[in-house]
Design an enzyme around this catalytic site. Sequence first.
Site, mmCIF file in Angstrom:
data_model
loop_
_atom_site.group_PDB
_atom_site.id
_atom_site.type_symbol
_atom_site.label_atom_id
_atom_site.label_comp_id
_atom_site.label_asym_id
_atom_site.label_seq_id
_atom_site.Cartn_x
_atom_site.Cartn_y
_atom_site.Cartn_z
ATOM 1 N N ASP A 14 0.707 -1.090 -0.071
ATOM 2 C CA ASP A 14 -0.060 -0.066 0.034
ATOM 3 C C ASP A 14 0.877 1.133 -0.169
ATOM 4 O O ASP A 14 1.960 1.100 0.246
ATOM 5 C CB ASP A 14 -0.942 -0.024 1.044
ATOM 6 N N ASP A 16 -0.151 5.141 0.834
ATOM 7 C CA ASP A 16 -0.530 6.198 1.995
ATOM 8 C C ASP A 16 -0.799 5.632 3.351
ATOM 9 O O ASP A 16 -1.125 4.458 3.547
ATOM 10 C CB ASP A 16 -2.033 6.917 1.729
#
EC number: 3.1.3.41
Length: 294
Positions: A14, A16
Amino acid sequence: MRPCSTTTTLGSFDCDGVLWRGDHVIDGVVEVLNILRNRGKKLVFVTNNATKSRKSYKKKFDQVGLDVHVDEIYGSAYAAAVYISSVINLPRDKKVYVIGQAGLEEELHDEGIAFIGGTDPNDNTLAPFDLQNFTLDPSVAAVVCGLDTQVNYTKLSKAFQYLTRNPGCLFIATNEDSTFPSAHGLLPGAGSISAPLRFALGRDPVCTGKPASTMLDCVKAKVNFDPKRTIMVGDRLNTDILFGRNGGLATLLVMTGITTEGDITEPNASPIVPNFITESIGDFRAVEKVQSTA
């Protein structure tokens, strides 16, 4: 980018809250990703953030000092566009109404999908919405909702009209994240943007981002990887970790984003349990140092 001809050991990350917060890269990330590449590991970056296209994300990776190719980036905006063009096979004479930003529009354009709404100045207004002066476009066959920092009553009203008055109009959400981590704290996410429509319609959208399988299908189309030799690294239990678990991947939770210690230790903790937990990706610098001195 063509699918790899041999099975690959894959690290799926991922972005953020895992690689950066806002525009600030998390300490140690650059070094750890370089370590993994030097060891021959294939890396992909899977994000639910639909405000940027993959091309725009490439610029952000460059900005924070991460050497990443655009074909290694998989965003929920890209997944939504691929879903519409390749799964739904939206006819060329049909359009999509967008609640979202330029990144989502760019991915739709690259897939040859016509759209209205989005960044159109006529829809980015605080003027009252007047249904009497609204002209329904019968060619709108889907509404796609992503994170939109300029969401307003006009956009929600137009989307509602298409979803209730155009027969068979599809309701699609890039992702259902309730929040997202900025450099200075949490803000409402794309799931919060689509929530008014869900409440008004009394039905849920098709979601193309994590934890839905659509995102993993996009990766599988490009990379021939072995799920048993793949790990999903994320900061959110109900998207990143659930996405990995649903795909048969090992999962690593980092504590630099959404999830708090209480989310995994308190009596009412989430039933979604990662295989591994670490404070930050940067922790793996210590592993490399130990092995290099052994």
